[in-house]
Motif scaffolding. Structure first.
Motif, PDB file in Angstrom:
ATOM      1  N   ARG A  15       0.809  -1.320   0.085  1.00 57.74           N
ATOM      2  CA  ARG A  15       0.234  -0.077   0.069  1.00 57.74           C
ATOM      3  C   ARG A  15       0.738   1.341  -0.165  1.00 57.74           C
ATOM      4  NH1 ARG A  15      -4.366  -2.221   4.844  1.00 57.74           N
ATOM      5  NH2 ARG A  15      -4.849  -3.966   3.512  1.00 57.74           N
ATOM      6  N   GLN A  16       2.049   1.017   0.463  1.00 60.11           N
ATOM      7  CA  GLN A  16       3.067   2.207   0.594  1.00 60.11           C
ATOM      8  C   GLN A  16       4.073   2.257  -0.918  1.00 60.11           C
ATOM      9  OE1 GLN A  16       1.960   3.899   3.284  1.00 60.11           O
ATOM     10  NE2 GLN A  16       0.821   2.033   3.807  1.00 60.11           N
ATOM     11  N   GLY A  17       3.370   1.434  -1.574  1.00 60.47           N
ATOM     12  CA  GLY A  17       4.324   1.476  -3.048  1.00 60.47           C
ATOM     13  C   GLY A  17       5.501   0.591  -2.876  1.00 60.47           C
ATOM     14  N   ASP A  18       5.840  -0.071  -1.609  1.00 62.33           N
ATOM     15  CA  ASP A  18       6.920  -0.842  -1.457  1.00 62.33           C
ATOM     16  C   ASP A  18       6.735  -2.587  -1.889  1.00 62.33           C
ATOM     17  OD1 ASP A  18       9.291  -2.390  -0.624  1.00 62.33           O
ATOM     18  OD2 ASP A  18       9.088  -1.433   1.537  1.00 62.33           O
ATOM     19  N   VAL A  19       6.976  -2.852  -3.080  1.00 65.17           N
ATOM     20  CA  VAL A  19       6.658  -4.142  -3.411  1.00 65.17           C
ATOM     21  C   VAL A  19       7.825  -5.438  -3.508  1.00 65.17           C
ATOM     22  CG1 VAL A  19       4.872  -2.939  -4.870  1.00 65.17           C
ATOM     23  CG2 VAL A  19       7.209  -3.762  -5.873  1.00 65.17           C
ATOM     24  N   ASP A  20       8.865  -4.765  -3.246  1.00 67.15           N
ATOM     25  CA  ASP A  20      10.144  -5.844  -3.451  1.00 67.15           C
ATOM     26  C   ASP A  20      10.007  -7.099  -2.635  1.00 67.15           C
ATOM     27  OD1 ASP A  20      11.210  -4.164  -5.393  1.00 67.15           O
ATOM     28  OD2 ASP A  20      12.619  -3.392  -4.222  1.00 67.15           O
ATOM     29  N   ASP A  21       9.953  -6.793  -1.172  1.00 62.32           N
ATOM     30  CA  ASP A  21       9.764  -8.018  -0.184  1.00 62.32           C
ATOM     31  C   ASP A  21       8.333  -8.665  -0.478  1.00 62.32           C
ATOM     32  OD1 ASP A  21      12.316  -7.705   0.994  1.00 62.32           O
ATOM     33  OD2 ASP A  21      11.517  -6.390   2.342  1.00 62.32           O
ATOM     34  N   ALA A  22       7.386  -7.885  -0.801  1.00 64.88           N
ATOM     35  CA  ALA A  22       6.184  -8.584  -0.875  1.00 64.88           C
ATOM     36  C   ALA A  22       6.265  -9.787  -2.047  1.00 64.88           C
ATOM     37  CB  ALA A  22       4.802  -7.826  -1.166  1.00 64.88           C
ATOM     38  N   LEU A  23       6.869  -9.235  -3.102  1.00 65.28           N
ATOM     39  CA  LEU A  23       7.203 -10.298  -4.312  1.00 65.28           C
ATOM     40  C   LEU A  23       8.020 -11.409  -3.923  1.00 65.28           C
ATOM     41  CD1 LEU A  23       7.429  -7.820  -7.084  1.00 65.28           C
ATOM     42  CD2 LEU A  23       5.498  -9.407  -6.511  1.00 65.28           C
ATOM     43  N   ALA A  24       9.030 -11.149  -3.076  1.00 66.60           N
ATOM     44  CA  ALA A  24      10.155 -12.015  -2.646  1.00 66.60           C
ATOM     45  C   ALA A  24       9.180 -13.135  -1.604  1.00 66.60           C
ATOM     46  CB  ALA A  24      11.352 -11.491  -1.732  1.00 66.60           C
ATOM     47  N   ILE A  25       8.366 -12.700  -0.854  1.00 71.77           N
ATOM     48  CA  ILE A  25       7.713 -13.419  -0.126  1.00 71.77           C
ATOM     49  C   ILE A  25       6.636 -14.356  -0.834  1.00 71.77           C
ATOM     50  CG2 ILE A  25       6.119 -13.753   1.922  1.00 71.77           C
ATOM     51  CD1 ILE A  25       7.415 -11.118   3.179  1.00 71.77           C
ATOM     52  N   ALA A  26       5.943 -13.618  -1.543  1.00 72.16           N
ATOM     53  CA  ALA A  26       5.236 -14.509  -2.673  1.00 72.16           C
ATOM     54  C   ALA A  26       5.647 -15.522  -3.367  1.00 72.16           C
ATOM     55  CB  ALA A  26       4.531 -13.421  -3.570  1.00 72.16           C
ATOM     56  N   ALA A  27       7.004 -15.187  -3.918  1.00 69.55           N
ATOM     57  CA  ALA A  27       7.825 -16.293  -4.765  1.00 69.55           C
ATOM     58  C   ALA A  27       8.116 -17.483  -3.803  1.00 69.55           C
ATOM     59  CB  ALA A  27       8.952 -15.486  -5.263  1.00 69.55           C
ATOM     60  N   LEU A  28       8.516 -17.380  -2.482  1.00 73.06           N
ATOM     61  CA  LEU A  28       8.528 -18.391  -1.406  1.00 73.06           C
ATOM     62  C   LEU A  28       7.272 -19.094  -1.219  1.00 73.06           C
ATOM     63  CD1 LEU A  28      10.774 -16.464   1.399  1.00 73.06           C
ATOM     64  CD2 LEU A  28      11.532 -18.344  -0.254  1.00 73.06           C
ATOM     65  N   LEU A  29       6.171 -18.607  -1.477  1.00 74.82           N
ATOM     66  CA  LEU A  29       5.063 -19.222  -1.079  1.00 74.82           C
ATOM     67  C   LEU A  29       4.201 -19.833  -2.491  1.00 74.82           C
ATOM     68  CD1 LEU A  29       3.571 -16.768   1.719  1.00 74.82           C
ATOM     69  CD2 LEU A  29       4.765 -19.038   2.011  1.00 74.82           C
ATOM     70  N   LEU A  30       4.579 -19.659  -3.507  1.00 74.26           N
ATOM     71  CA  LEU A  30       4.090 -20.201  -4.604  1.00 74.26           C
ATOM     72  C   LEU A  30       3.855 -21.559  -4.567  1.00 74.26           C
ATOM     73  CD1 LEU A  30       5.500 -18.177  -7.329  1.00 74.26           C
ATOM     74  CD2 LEU A  30       3.257 -17.844  -6.515  1.00 74.26           C
ATOM     75  N   GLY A  31       4.420 -22.340  -3.994  1.00 75.21           N
ATOM     76  CA  GLY A  31       4.642 -23.848  -4.167  1.00 75.21           C
ATOM     77  C   GLY A  31       3.944 -24.414  -2.601  1.00 75.21           C
ATOM     78  N   ASP A  32       3.075 -23.257  -2.065  1.00 74.17           N
ATOM     79  CA  ASP A  32       2.596 -23.742  -0.902  1.00 74.17           C
ATOM     80  C   ASP A  32       1.475 -24.625  -1.103  1.00 74.17           C
ATOM     81  OD1 ASP A  32       2.601 -22.443   1.950  1.00 74.17           O
ATOM     82  OD2 ASP A  32       0.912 -23.410   1.681  1.00 74.17           O
ATOM     83  N   ALA A  33       1.308 -25.864   0.112  1.00 72.61           N
ATOM     84  CA  ALA A  33       0.305 -26.838  -0.081  1.00 72.61           C
ATOM     85  C   ALA A  33      -1.218 -26.386   0.291  1.00 72.61           C
ATOM     86  CB  ALA A  33       0.637 -27.968   0.530  1.00 72.61           C
ATOM     87  N   ASP A  34      -1.401 -24.999   0.914  1.00 72.74           N
ATOM     88  CA  ASP A  34      -2.427 -24.936   1.428  1.00 72.74           C
ATOM     89  C   ASP A  34      -3.094 -23.670   0.761  1.00 72.74           C
ATOM     90  OD1 ASP A  34      -4.345 -23.720   3.350  1.00 72.74           O
ATOM     91  OD2 ASP A  34      -3.536 -25.319   4.695  1.00 72.74           O
ATOM     92  N   GLU A  35      -4.552 -23.766   0.496  1.00 77.53           N
ATOM     93  CA  GLU A  35      -5.133 -22.757  -0.586  1.00 77.53           C
ATOM     94  C   GLU A  35      -5.229 -21.494   0.161  1.00 77.53           C
ATOM     95  OE1 GLU A  35      -8.681 -23.909  -3.546  1.00 77.53           O
ATOM     96  OE2 GLU A  35      -9.564 -22.957  -1.644  1.00 77.53           O
ATOM     97  N   LEU A  36      -5.163 -21.616   1.439  1.00 78.61           N
ATOM     98  CA  LEU A  36      -5.682 -20.206   2.118  1.00 78.61           C
ATOM     99  C   LEU A  36      -4.341 -19.453   2.122  1.00 78.61           C
ATOM    100  CD1 LEU A  36      -7.777 -21.540   5.373  1.00 78.61           C
ATOM    101  CD2 LEU A  36      -8.308 -20.116   3.544  1.00 78.61           C
TER     102      LEU A  36
END
Length: 230
Positions: A155-176
């Motif tokens: 929301r503050q325009g800072d997306v780098d770490d959000a994208l890095a965390i998203a990349a870590l979680l792409l293979g998550d087994a849980d739909e939630l």
């Protein structure tokens, strides 16, 4: 009025509804077990009244067996985090309580209610190591906290770490978790469409379908169709 965990829970019981208990159970993995049955708005309104509750009482409320009470506890934390004039030290105390008692933050509703402002806001100008640790946790709610807290950065325009965390979680087994990743990516697209599109193209088939559908929801229709077809 005494701002205690007992007082808060008594206020919730005064608002109890069997019909609401059934409705809540439909959206929880735990079903109706440990549910008082209070409308979400009523829980939030009660939390606003108890916003001055001392943190030791908030922690006691977190220890309740009832989902409604624990949701009330994190709502109090969220209201505290929103206050004008809150100090960085006070933010630290809120964040530390959330992280230390994550064992009691055990449902997606609790995570979503407080993680952005209680955790994300505190970490906005600090290293994000706690979120990366959560993202690697074996506990589904902690992984959901990792990406949900990052919503505040986005929301503050800072997306780098959000994208890095998203990349870590792409293979998550849980739909939630995958749905929350999709929500985070969708909001990245709101502030920086090019970064979202580049991320989705880079990761390609590694992006789960449930995540992709949410992530592209706000993109132009032609671009959305192209990415969904990949």
């Amino acid at each position: 009025m005494e701002l205690t965990a007992e007082g808060f829970e008594a206020a919730l019981w005064a608002l109890q509804s069997d019909q609401e208990r059934v409705k809540i159970a439909k959206h929880r993995r735990g079903g109706a077990s440990g549910v008082i049955g209070v409308r979400m708005k009523s829980i939030f309104d009660t939390a606003a009244v108890y916003a001055d509750m001392p943190l030791d009482e908030v922690e006691r409320l977190l220890e309740s067996e009832y989902y409604d009470s624990r949701l009330g506890a994190v709502s109090v934390l969220d209201f505290k985090a929103r206050r004008r004039g809150i100090t960085d030290e006070e933010r630290r105390e809120l964040c530390e309580l959330y992280l230390r008692r994550h064992d009691r933050i055990d449902d997606w509703g609790l995570v979503d209610r407080a993680a952005p402002r209680v955790v994300g806001w505190y970490l906005l100008d600090k290293p994000r190591d706690p979120l990366f640790a959560l993202a690697r946790s074996s506990v589904v709610w902690e992984r959901r906290s990792a990406i949900t807290a990052a919503f505040w950065f986005i929301r503050q325009g800072d997306v780098d770490d959000a994208l890095a965390i998203a990349a870590l979680l792409l293979g998550d087994a849980d739909e939630l978790v995958l749905k929350s990743v999709g929500t985070g990516l969708r909001e990245v697209g709101v502030v920086d469409q090019d970064r979202l599109v580049a991320f989705l193209r880079e990761h390609g088939e590694a992006v789960p379908r449930v995540t992709l559908r949410i992530a592209v929801a706000k993109l132009p229709s032609e671009l959305r169709a192209e990415l969904m077809a990949r």
